[in-house]
Design a protein around this motif. Structure first.
Motif, short mmCIF file in Angstrom:
data_model
loop_
_atom_site.label_atom_id
_atom_site.label_comp_id
_atom_site.label_asym_id
_atom_site.label_seq_id
_atom_site.Cartn_x
_atom_site.Cartn_y
_atom_site.Cartn_z
N LYS A 118 0.83 -1.21 0.00
CA LYS A 118 0.00 0.00 0.00
C LYS A 118 0.87 1.26 0.00
O LYS A 118 0.42 2.33 -0.41
CB LYS A 118 -0.93 0.02 1.22
N THR A 244 -6.39 -10.58 -4.06
CA THR A 244 -7.16 -9.46 -4.58
C THR A 244 -8.27 -9.02 -3.63
O THR A 244 -9.11 -9.82 -3.24
CB THR A 244 -7.77 -9.85 -5.95
N GLY A 245 -8.23 -7.74 -3.27
CA GLY A 245 -9.31 -7.13 -2.50
C GLY A 245 -10.03 -6.16 -3.42
O GLY A 245 -10.91 -6.53 -4.19
N THR A 248 -6.69 -3.14 -7.08
CA THR A 248 -5.76 -2.17 -7.67
C THR A 248 -4.43 -2.80 -8.04
O THR A 248 -3.79 -2.38 -9.01
CB THR A 248 -5.48 -1.00 -6.70
N LEU A 308 -8.44 -8.71 2.09
CA LEU A 308 -9.31 -9.42 1.15
C LEU A 308 -10.79 -9.30 1.54
O LEU A 308 -11.66 -9.83 0.86
CB LEU A 308 -8.92 -10.90 1.07
N GLY A 385 2.11 -8.13 2.00
CA GLY A 385 2.38 -7.48 3.28
C GLY A 385 3.11 -8.42 4.22
O GLY A 385 3.18 -9.62 3.99
N TYR A 390 -0.02 -9.42 12.12
CA TYR A 390 -0.96 -10.55 12.14
C TYR A 390 -0.47 -11.69 13.02
O TYR A 390 -0.90 -12.82 12.85
CB TYR A 390 -1.17 -11.10 10.72
#
Ligand SMILES: *Cc1c(COP(=O)(O)O)cnc(C)c1O
Length: 397
Positions: A118, A244-245, A248, A308, A385, A390
């Motif tokens: 990002k 893919t979320g 982009t 996601l 990422g 996480y």
């Protein structure tokens, strides 16, 4: 009043579905096209190519700004940069051998500022917003986009307003606050956060940096494609597997394919693109399988991979177009398999992956098992990422 540029920027904006509106002058802020679809930046490749060569990159900065002539940076603008991009393309021989693949590589985006890809999009978007004189930037986010905006806005001296689902993991909230962003937690998903951010932003005159509603984040993300090609010696792998979320990343890599061809820098077949989504939120996979041009919103979206958990995306048409245009495909993976993928990348290759990165390995296992991907195919997984935000998922196992 700021004094406007004496020349129009060396890029302009066009409707991504060619509805007939535009072109739009990039010297002014623009968001979606009149038809509701994203705008994309277009450049004069003949002119750019005349003054820019692959060879000149040998001395270029080790960040995504090595491709500055192909980015929305106008003469005299300051690039808002924290050293994003030029991330390693790491061979994964142990997992490759296990899967029977001779050439498996991981593009490790964990090396970026704020730990995800990002950063690339926000570096480009904040650069352009800064040049256009924006005072406050706002974004709805599942987590990583908010962290990246917070950091780049801080670097540019611009205020950031970030909107995230209330159940976002604590490290994301703290990282945003670390960079001085105003954090609003909303009930619901990123789509709900988007609605609330847009409502408040309209009243307050904020500059909306929502993915693909804002046309320049994709320009930063396309540099993942430029880098993969350059790191492989100006050629494409057979497959690029992407979690893919909002889409982009896929749209950006496909744009890189078009642009590197227009520059004459990469010849030969383009990579086949694979969209990976969570079984609990797979609007693009469902639309791809149905042969549809648009994706219906996913009801009851649920997955441990925050990036996601995007039930509806404004760039659906562009994602589906890139998948089909590349001869690619779309697959879902379970949350358990994603977390297993994180563990495998961590244990076998030393790569710290977000669940989204783990998802690409889980998808690859399926595609090799189903003989969609062949043993002599070269595959690049995108670890979008890092694992650090996480680690609760690791502890639970
Ligand atoms: C945002 C995000 C994604 C999804 O990327 P899109 O470009 O929106 O499809 C994947 N992985 C991570 C880690 C993310 O933060």
């Amino acid at each position: 009043m700021t004094v406007g540029p004496t020349m129009p920027p060396r890029f302009h904006l066009e409707c991504s579905v060619s509805c007939g509106a535009g072109p739009f002058d990039a010297g002014h802020p623009h968001h979606l096209c009149h038809c509701g679809r994203p705008l994309l930046a277009r450049y004069d490749w003949a002119r750019i190519g005349a003054g820019w060569s692959r060879e000149s990159l040998r001395d270029a900065v080790p960040s995504m700004w090595r491709y500055a002539p192909a980015l929305p940076l106008d003469d005299g603008d300051r690039a808002v940069t924290l050293g994003e991009g030029w991330t390693p393309l790491v061979p994964a021989p142990a997992l490759g051998a296990e899967l029977g693949l001779e050439r498996l590589l991981v593009k490790d985006e964990a090396a970026n500022p704020t730990n995800s890809f990002k950063a690339r999009g926000m570096s480009a978007a904040v650069t352009r917003a800064h040049a256009l004189g924006a005072a406050t930037l706002a974004v709805p986010s599942a987590g990583n986009a908010a962290c990246a905006l917070a950091a780049y806005a801080a670097n540019a001296g611009i205020e950031a307003q970030v909107f995230m689902p209330r159940d976002v993991k604590t490290p994301f909230i703290r990282e945003c606050r670390l960079h001085g962003a105003a954090v609003t937690l909303v009930d619901g998903l990123i789509t709900d956060a988007g609605r609330i951010a847009a409502d408040q932003g309209r009243r307050s005159g904020w500059y909306d940096v929502s993915t693909l509603k804002e046309p320049y984040r994709v320009e930063g993300k396309k540099t993942m494609g430029y880098e993969i090609a350059e790191q492989l010696g100006w050629r494409w792998p057979n497959w690029i597997v992407y979690p893919t979320g909002g889409g982009t990343g896929i749209v950006g890599i496909w744009k890189a394919c078009e642009e590197l061809e227009a520059l004459g820098w990469v010849k030969g077949p383009r990579p086949r693109l694979v969209t990976v989504q969570a079984a609990g939120c797979a609007p693009m996979v469902r639309a791809f399988d149905a042969g549809a041009d648009t994706a219906d919103p996913w009801e009851g979206a649920a997955t441990v991979a925050d990036g996601l958990r995007v039930p509806a995306a404004v760039g659906d048409v562009l994602v589906l177009r890139a998948l089909r245009g590349s001869g690619g495909t779309a697959v879902t993976v379970s949350d358990d398999d994603m977390v297993r993928g994180m563990h495998d990348l961590g244990r076998r290759e030393g790569i710290g992956a977000a669940p989204e990165g783990g998802a690409t390995l889980a998808a690859l296992r399926q595609l090799v098992r189903d003989a969609v991907i062949a043993p002599d195919d070269e595959v690049v997984l995108l670890n979008t990422g890092g694992a650090l935000k996480y680690l609760d998922l690791v502890e639970e196992r």
